[in-house]
Motif scaffolding. Structure first.
Motif, PDB file in Angstrom:
ATOM      1  N   ILE A  23       0.825  -1.214   0.000  1.00  0.00           N
ATOM      2  CA  ILE A  23       0.000   0.000   0.000  1.00  0.00           C
ATOM      3  C   ILE A  23       0.861   1.267   0.000  1.00  0.00           C
ATOM      4  CG2 ILE A  23      -1.997  -1.117   1.052  1.00  0.00           C
ATOM      5  CD1 ILE A  23      -1.121   0.195   3.742  1.00  0.00           C
ATOM      6  N   ASP A  24       2.144   1.115  -0.240  1.00  0.00           N
ATOM      7  CA  ASP A  24       3.065   2.246  -0.368  1.00  0.00           C
ATOM      8  C   ASP A  24       3.140   3.123   0.882  1.00  0.00           C
ATOM      9  OD1 ASP A  24       3.544   1.473  -3.065  1.00  0.00           O
ATOM     10  OD2 ASP A  24       1.757   2.563  -3.667  1.00  0.00           O
ATOM     11  N   CYS A  25       3.056   2.506   2.038  1.00  0.00           N
ATOM     12  CA  CYS A  25       3.082   3.291   3.274  1.00  0.00           C
ATOM     13  C   CYS A  25       4.499   3.708   3.672  1.00  0.00           C
ATOM     14  CB  CYS A  25       2.413   2.528   4.408  1.00  0.00           C
ATOM     15  SG  CYS A  25       3.325   1.076   4.976  1.00  0.00           S
ATOM     16  N   GLY A  26       5.515   2.949   3.226  1.00  0.00           N
ATOM     17  CA  GLY A  26       6.898   3.292   3.526  1.00  0.00           C
ATOM     18  C   GLY A  26       7.400   2.824   4.875  1.00  0.00           C
ATOM     19  N   ALA A  27       6.579   2.139   5.641  1.00  0.00           N
ATOM     20  CA  ALA A  27       7.000   1.682   6.968  1.00  0.00           C
ATOM     21  C   ALA A  27       8.213   0.754   6.882  1.00  0.00           C
ATOM     22  CB  ALA A  27       5.853   0.976   7.679  1.00  0.00           C
ATOM     23  N   CYS A  28       8.236  -0.100   5.885  1.00  0.00           N
ATOM     24  CA  CYS A  28       9.338  -1.051   5.729  1.00  0.00           C
ATOM     25  C   CYS A  28      10.646  -0.340   5.419  1.00  0.00           C
ATOM     26  CB  CYS A  28       9.024  -2.076   4.647  1.00  0.00           C
ATOM     27  SG  CYS A  28       8.671  -1.359   3.022  1.00  0.00           S
ATOM     28  N   GLU A  29      10.580   0.655   4.555  1.00  0.00           N
ATOM     29  CA  GLU A  29      11.769   1.401   4.157  1.00  0.00           C
ATOM     30  C   GLU A  29      12.434   2.052   5.373  1.00  0.00           C
ATOM     31  OE1 GLU A  29      12.950   4.683   0.777  1.00  0.00           O
ATOM     32  OE2 GLU A  29      10.987   4.855   1.739  1.00  0.00           O
ATOM     33  N   ALA A  30      11.623   2.587   6.261  1.00  0.00           N
ATOM     34  CA  ALA A  30      12.140   3.301   7.428  1.00  0.00           C
ATOM     35  C   ALA A  30      12.877   2.401   8.418  1.00  0.00           C
ATOM     36  CB  ALA A  30      10.989   4.013   8.138  1.00  0.00           C
ATOM     37  N   VAL A  31      12.531   1.116   8.475  1.00  0.00           N
ATOM     38  CA  VAL A  31      13.150   0.237   9.470  1.00  0.00           C
ATOM     39  C   VAL A  31      14.199  -0.708   8.898  1.00  0.00           C
ATOM     40  CG1 VAL A  31      11.119   0.297  10.971  1.00  0.00           C
ATOM     41  CG2 VAL A  31      11.392  -1.578   9.319  1.00  0.00           C
ATOM     42  N   CYS A  32      14.418  -0.690   7.599  1.00  0.00           N
ATOM     43  CA  CYS A  32      15.375  -1.612   6.986  1.00  0.00           C
ATOM     44  C   CYS A  32      16.788  -1.306   7.486  1.00  0.00           C
ATOM     45  CB  CYS A  32      15.326  -1.510   5.464  1.00  0.00           C
ATOM     46  SG  CYS A  32      16.474  -2.636   4.646  1.00  0.00           S
ATOM     47  N   PRO A  33      17.430  -2.271   8.160  1.00  0.00           N
ATOM     48  CA  PRO A  33      18.754  -2.010   8.738  1.00  0.00           C
ATOM     49  C   PRO A  33      19.875  -1.913   7.707  1.00  0.00           C
ATOM     50  CG  PRO A  33      18.160  -4.301   9.065  1.00  0.00           C
ATOM     51  CD  PRO A  33      16.952  -3.616   8.475  1.00  0.00           C
ATOM     52  N   VAL A  34      19.613  -2.330   6.458  1.00  0.00           N
ATOM     53  CA  VAL A  34      20.654  -2.291   5.429  1.00  0.00           C
ATOM     54  C   VAL A  34      20.282  -1.368   4.266  1.00  0.00           C
ATOM     55  CG1 VAL A  34      21.625  -4.548   6.014  1.00  0.00           C
ATOM     56  CG2 VAL A  34      19.763  -4.418   4.351  1.00  0.00           C
ATOM     57  N   ALA A  35      19.248  -0.562   4.420  1.00  0.00           N
ATOM     58  CA  ALA A  35      18.807   0.401   3.400  1.00  0.00           C
ATOM     59  C   ALA A  35      18.608  -0.254   2.040  1.00  0.00           C
ATOM     60  CB  ALA A  35      19.782   1.574   3.307  1.00  0.00           C
ATOM     61  N   ALA A  36      17.893  -1.368   2.029  1.00  0.00           N
ATOM     62  CA  ALA A  36      17.680  -2.133   0.800  1.00  0.00           C
ATOM     63  C   ALA A  36      16.328  -1.862   0.150  1.00  0.00           C
ATOM     64  CB  ALA A  36      17.790  -3.625   1.105  1.00  0.00           C
ATOM     65  N   ILE A  37      15.465  -1.095   0.791  1.00  0.00           N
ATOM     66  CA  ILE A  37      14.096  -0.926   0.302  1.00  0.00           C
ATOM     67  C   ILE A  37      13.904   0.464  -0.297  1.00  0.00           C
ATOM     68  CG2 ILE A  37      11.654  -0.984   0.929  1.00  0.00           C
ATOM     69  CD1 ILE A  37      12.423  -2.879   3.235  1.00  0.00           C
ATOM     70  N   PHE A  38      13.338   0.463  -1.521  1.00  0.00           N
ATOM     71  CA  PHE A  38      13.093   1.699  -2.251  1.00  0.00           C
ATOM     72  C   PHE A  38      11.705   1.649  -2.865  1.00  0.00           C
ATOM     73  CE2 PHE A  38      17.606   0.864  -2.441  1.00  0.00           C
ATOM     74  CZ  PHE A  38      18.187   2.096  -2.207  1.00  0.00           C
ATOM     75  N   SER A  39      11.093   2.824  -3.061  1.00  0.00           N
ATOM     76  CA  SER A  39       9.882   2.837  -3.866  1.00  0.00           C
ATOM     77  C   SER A  39      10.321   2.472  -5.282  1.00  0.00           C
ATOM     78  CB  SER A  39       9.198   4.210  -3.828  1.00  0.00           C
ATOM     79  OG  SER A  39      10.020   5.189  -4.416  1.00  0.00           O
ATOM     80  N   GLU A  40       9.442   1.832  -6.017  1.00  0.00           N
ATOM     81  CA  GLU A  40       9.812   1.307  -7.334  1.00  0.00           C
ATOM     82  C   GLU A  40      10.407   2.382  -8.243  1.00  0.00           C
ATOM     83  OE1 GLU A  40       7.587  -0.926 -10.998  1.00  0.00           O
ATOM     84  OE2 GLU A  40       6.998  -1.474  -8.967  1.00  0.00           O
ATOM     85  N   ASP A  41       9.889   3.587  -8.181  1.00  0.00           N
ATOM     86  CA  ASP A  41      10.407   4.656  -9.048  1.00  0.00           C
ATOM     87  C   ASP A  41      11.699   5.280  -8.526  1.00  0.00           C
ATOM     88  OD1 ASP A  41       9.198   5.953  -6.917  1.00  0.00           O
ATOM     89  OD2 ASP A  41       8.207   7.463  -8.145  1.00  0.00           O
ATOM     90  N   SER A  42      12.186   4.831  -7.363  1.00  0.00           N
ATOM     91  CA  SER A  42      13.423   5.353  -6.802  1.00  0.00           C
ATOM     92  C   SER A  42      14.537   4.314  -6.702  1.00  0.00           C
ATOM     93  CB  SER A  42      13.168   5.914  -5.394  1.00  0.00           C
ATOM     94  OG  SER A  42      12.267   6.989  -5.454  1.00  0.00           O
ATOM     95  N   VAL A  43      14.310   3.133  -7.265  1.00  0.00           N
ATOM     96  CA  VAL A  43      15.331   2.084  -7.217  1.00  0.00           C
ATOM     97  C   VAL A  43      16.544   2.575  -8.002  1.00  0.00           C
ATOM     98  CG1 VAL A  43      15.899  -0.278  -7.917  1.00  0.00           C
ATOM     99  CG2 VAL A  43      13.654   0.221  -6.961  1.00  0.00           C
ATOM    100  N   PRO A  44      17.746   2.526  -7.400  1.00  0.00           N
ATOM    101  CA  PRO A  44      18.948   2.975  -8.116  1.00  0.00           C
ATOM    102  C   PRO A  44      19.136   2.214  -9.429  1.00  0.00           C
ATOM    103  CG  PRO A  44      19.430   2.595  -5.798  1.00  0.00           C
ATOM    104  CD  PRO A  44      18.041   2.069  -6.050  1.00  0.00           C
ATOM    105  N   GLU A  45      19.743   2.877 -10.391  1.00  0.00           N
ATOM    106  CA  GLU A  45      19.915   2.296 -11.718  1.00  0.00           C
ATOM    107  C   GLU A  45      20.591   0.936 -11.674  1.00  0.00           C
ATOM    108  OE1 GLU A  45      22.104   3.465 -15.867  1.00  0.00           O
ATOM    109  OE2 GLU A  45      21.199   5.083 -14.707  1.00  0.00           O
ATOM    110  N   ASP A  46      21.613   0.789 -10.840  1.00  0.00           N
ATOM    111  CA  ASP A  46      22.333  -0.484 -10.783  1.00  0.00           C
ATOM    112  C   ASP A  46      21.570  -1.582 -10.027  1.00  0.00           C
ATOM    113  OD1 ASP A  46      22.700   0.831  -8.322  1.00  0.00           O
ATOM    114  OD2 ASP A  46      24.692  -0.030  -8.023  1.00  0.00           O
ATOM    115  N   GLU A  47      20.399  -1.258  -9.503  1.00  0.00           N
ATOM    116  CA  GLU A  47      19.560  -2.218  -8.778  1.00  0.00           C
ATOM    117  C   GLU A  47      18.242  -2.498  -9.508  1.00  0.00           C
ATOM    118  OE1 GLU A  47      20.268  -3.704  -5.684  1.00  0.00           O
ATOM    119  OE2 GLU A  47      22.250  -2.802  -5.694  1.00  0.00           O
ATOM    120  N   GLN A  48      18.074  -1.968 -10.711  1.00  0.00           N
ATOM    121  CA  GLN A  48      16.817  -2.088 -11.452  1.00  0.00           C
ATOM    122  C   GLN A  48      16.380  -3.537 -11.668  1.00  0.00           C
ATOM    123  OE1 GLN A  48      14.666   0.480 -12.972  1.00  0.00           O
ATOM    124  NE2 GLN A  48      15.682   1.618 -11.342  1.00  0.00           N
ATOM    125  N   GLY A  49      17.319  -4.466 -11.774  1.00  0.00           N
ATOM    126  CA  GLY A  49      16.979  -5.872 -11.971  1.00  0.00           C
ATOM    127  C   GLY A  49      16.166  -6.451 -10.827  1.00  0.00           C
TER     128      GLY A  49
END
Length: 80
Positions: A41-67
């Protein structure tokens, strides 16, 4: 637009994201966690607690992580 878990999660498996997801959209795979794009539901709660900063909104995924966008969708067998 869903959130996507990228390479820093590979082998991490801390699972903090699953505890905060209000709709249980995050599932554990063999090598990492995945977010169900149909349930997210795009709430972002998961992104805020990720200890390794691995979670991005789909439109913000870094270019080298697009796969990981396709890897995530393939885990749930959904179309792009």
């Amino acid at each position: 637009m869903a959130f996507v878990i990228t390479s820093p999660c590979l082998g991490e498996k801390s699972g903090d994201c699953t505890d905060v997801c209000p709709v249980d959209a995050i599932h554990e795979g063999d090598d990492q966690y995945y977010i169900d794009p149909e349930l997210c539901i795009d709430c972002g709660a998961c992104e805020a607690v990720c200890p390794v900063a691995a979670i991005f909104s789909e439109d913000s995924v870094p270019e080298d992580e697009q796969g990981f966008i396709m890897k995530n969708r393939s885990f749930f067998h959904t179309s792009v």
